[in-house]
Write a protein that holds these residues in place. Structure first.
Motif, PDB file in Angstrom:
ATOM      1  N   ALA A   1       0.637  -1.311  -0.056  1.00  0.00           N
ATOM      2  CA  ALA A   1      -0.113   0.053   0.066  1.00  0.00           C
ATOM      3  C   ALA A   1       0.816   1.148  -0.092  1.00  0.00           C
ATOM      4  O   ALA A   1       0.419   2.246  -0.686  1.00  0.00           O
ATOM      5  N   LEU A   2       1.951   1.216   1.040  1.00  0.00           N
ATOM      6  CA  LEU A   2       2.765   2.274   1.013  1.00  0.00           C
ATOM      7  C   LEU A   2       3.408   2.742  -0.457  1.00  0.00           C
ATOM      8  O   LEU A   2       3.790   3.822  -0.719  1.00  0.00           O
ATOM      9  N   LYS A   3       4.067   1.417  -0.888  1.00  0.00           N
ATOM     10  CA  LYS A   3       4.778   1.576  -2.158  1.00  0.00           C
ATOM     11  C   LYS A   3       4.113   2.376  -3.425  1.00  0.00           C
ATOM     12  O   LYS A   3       4.367   2.843  -4.027  1.00  0.00           O
ATOM     13  N   LYS A   4       2.682   1.479  -3.193  1.00  0.00           N
ATOM     14  CA  LYS A   4       1.748   2.074  -4.346  1.00  0.00           C
ATOM     15  C   LYS A   4       1.588   3.703  -4.195  1.00  0.00           C
ATOM     16  O   LYS A   4       1.237   4.207  -5.341  1.00  0.00           O
ATOM     17  N   ALA A   5       1.289   4.035  -2.976  1.00  0.00           N
ATOM     18  CA  ALA A   5       1.065   5.575  -2.970  1.00  0.00           C
ATOM     19  C   ALA A   5       2.231   6.258  -2.921  1.00  0.00           C
ATOM     20  O   ALA A   5       1.979   7.654  -3.419  1.00  0.00           O
ATOM     21  N   HIS A   6       3.324   6.019  -2.453  1.00  0.00           N
ATOM     22  CA  HIS A   6       4.265   7.010  -2.430  1.00  0.00           C
ATOM     23  C   HIS A   6       5.707   6.435  -2.599  1.00  0.00           C
ATOM     24  O   HIS A   6       6.685   7.077  -2.331  1.00  0.00           O
ATOM     25  N   GLY A   7       5.897   5.168  -2.962  1.00  0.00           N
ATOM     26  CA  GLY A   7       7.312   4.532  -3.368  1.00  0.00           C
ATOM     27  C   GLY A   7       7.779   3.936  -1.937  1.00  0.00           C
ATOM     28  O   GLY A   7       7.263   3.859  -0.974  1.00  0.00           O
ATOM     29  N   GLU A   8       9.016   3.362  -2.284  1.00  0.00           N
ATOM     30  CA  GLU A   8       9.485   2.459  -1.166  1.00  0.00           C
ATOM     31  C   GLU A   8      10.083   3.419  -0.420  1.00  0.00           C
ATOM     32  O   GLU A   8      10.193   2.709   1.114  1.00  0.00           O
ATOM     33  N   TYR A   9      10.337   4.485  -0.376  1.00  0.00           N
ATOM     34  CA  TYR A   9      10.881   5.341   0.855  1.00  0.00           C
ATOM     35  C   TYR A   9      10.093   5.281   1.966  1.00  0.00           C
ATOM     36  O   TYR A   9      10.353   5.263   3.071  1.00  0.00           O
ATOM     37  N   ALA A  10       8.720   5.285   1.668  1.00  0.00           N
ATOM     38  CA  ALA A  10       7.642   5.652   2.612  1.00  0.00           C
ATOM     39  C   ALA A  10       7.783   4.214   3.690  1.00  0.00           C
ATOM     40  O   ALA A  10       7.679   4.472   4.869  1.00  0.00           O
ATOM     41  N   PHE A  11       7.885   3.188   2.943  1.00  0.00           N
ATOM     42  CA  PHE A  11       7.844   1.994   3.992  1.00  0.00           C
ATOM     43  C   PHE A  11       9.123   2.115   4.762  1.00  0.00           C
ATOM     44  O   PHE A  11       9.056   1.424   6.113  1.00  0.00           O
ATOM     45  N   ARG A  12      10.154   2.327   4.253  1.00  0.00           N
ATOM     46  CA  ARG A  12      11.515   2.384   4.970  1.00  0.00           C
ATOM     47  C   ARG A  12      11.424   3.563   6.020  1.00  0.00           C
ATOM     48  O   ARG A  12      11.650   3.345   7.304  1.00  0.00           O
ATOM     49  N   VAL A  13      10.839   4.619   6.002  1.00  0.00           N
ATOM     50  CA  VAL A  13      10.637   5.492   6.803  1.00  0.00           C
ATOM     51  C   VAL A  13       9.538   5.144   8.104  1.00  0.00           C
ATOM     52  O   VAL A  13       9.706   5.308   9.386  1.00  0.00           O
ATOM     53  N   VAL A  14       8.473   4.337   7.621  1.00  0.00           N
ATOM     54  CA  VAL A  14       7.594   3.864   8.810  1.00  0.00           C
ATOM     55  C   VAL A  14       8.254   2.731   9.437  1.00  0.00           C
ATOM     56  O   VAL A  14       8.025   2.600  10.669  1.00  0.00           O
TER      57      VAL A  14
END
Length: 179
Positions: free
Chosen positions: A123-136
């Motif tokens: 879901a995060l990758k689809k909405a904001h990219g891989e960086y979003a998952f790493r930040v979370v």
């Protein structure tokens, strides 16, 4: 004559990492049968350590809303289930004993947590990219603070805004958005 300088009092480790605040939570002993009674209040105030994690700090300061905080707590719980104890290694130096059960290398709870984290990542990758998952992962999963990950005020503000957007995605995914 030299002016006396006032030194900051040194704080020990425990006091640096503990700041007591209060949170309003639903009373676990509340009963619908006695609703309206003064001794049966629906919500109670509970003391919490605001500095326990970056998420509780942000929630206590009102930077993130209840849905975002709930999504972050769920992410952290899944993160801890996945890697908390980890898979145990076999110790070949110990003598095998009859009657011992077989230890599951990966439990059902870890598999479920892995599925939750995969859904979150997708879901995060689809909405904001891989960086979003790493930040979370850094903030909600590992418990790092925003100050650890940034150097300037502008970077902190940007990362906080981005984190809010990322937690909104997770809140919608796990149906906490209406809180």
């Amino acid at each position: 004559m030299k002016a006396a300088t006032r030194q900051k009092p040194k704080r020990d480790f425990a006091s640096q990492h503990i700041e007591i605040g209060s949170a309003i939570i639903e009373n676990p002993n509340w009963s619908r049968d006695h609703d309206g009674d003064k001794t049966n209040v629906r919500y109670v105030s509970q003391p919490i350590n605001i500095r326990e994690s970056a998420i509780t700090t942000l929630a206590a300061k009102g930077v993130i809303n209840a849905g975002q905080a709930a999504a972050a707590v769920r992410f952290r719980a899944a993160w801890e289930r996945m890697g908390g104890a980890g898979a145990g290694a076999l110790d070949y130096s110990k003598e095998p004993v009859d009657g011992g059960g077989v230890v599951e290398p990966i439990t059902i709870r870890q598999l479920e947590a892995g599925r939750e984290l995969k859904d979150a990542r997708d879901a995060l990758k689809k909405a904001h990219g891989e960086y979003a998952f790493r930040v979370v992962c850094y903030i909600a999963g590992e418990g790092r603070s925003i100050h650890e990950l940034t150097e300037t005020r502008r970077q902190r503000d940007t990362l906080t805004d981005n984190l809010r957007a990322y937690l909104d995605v997770l809140a919608v995914l796990w149906e906490y958005a209406g809180r």
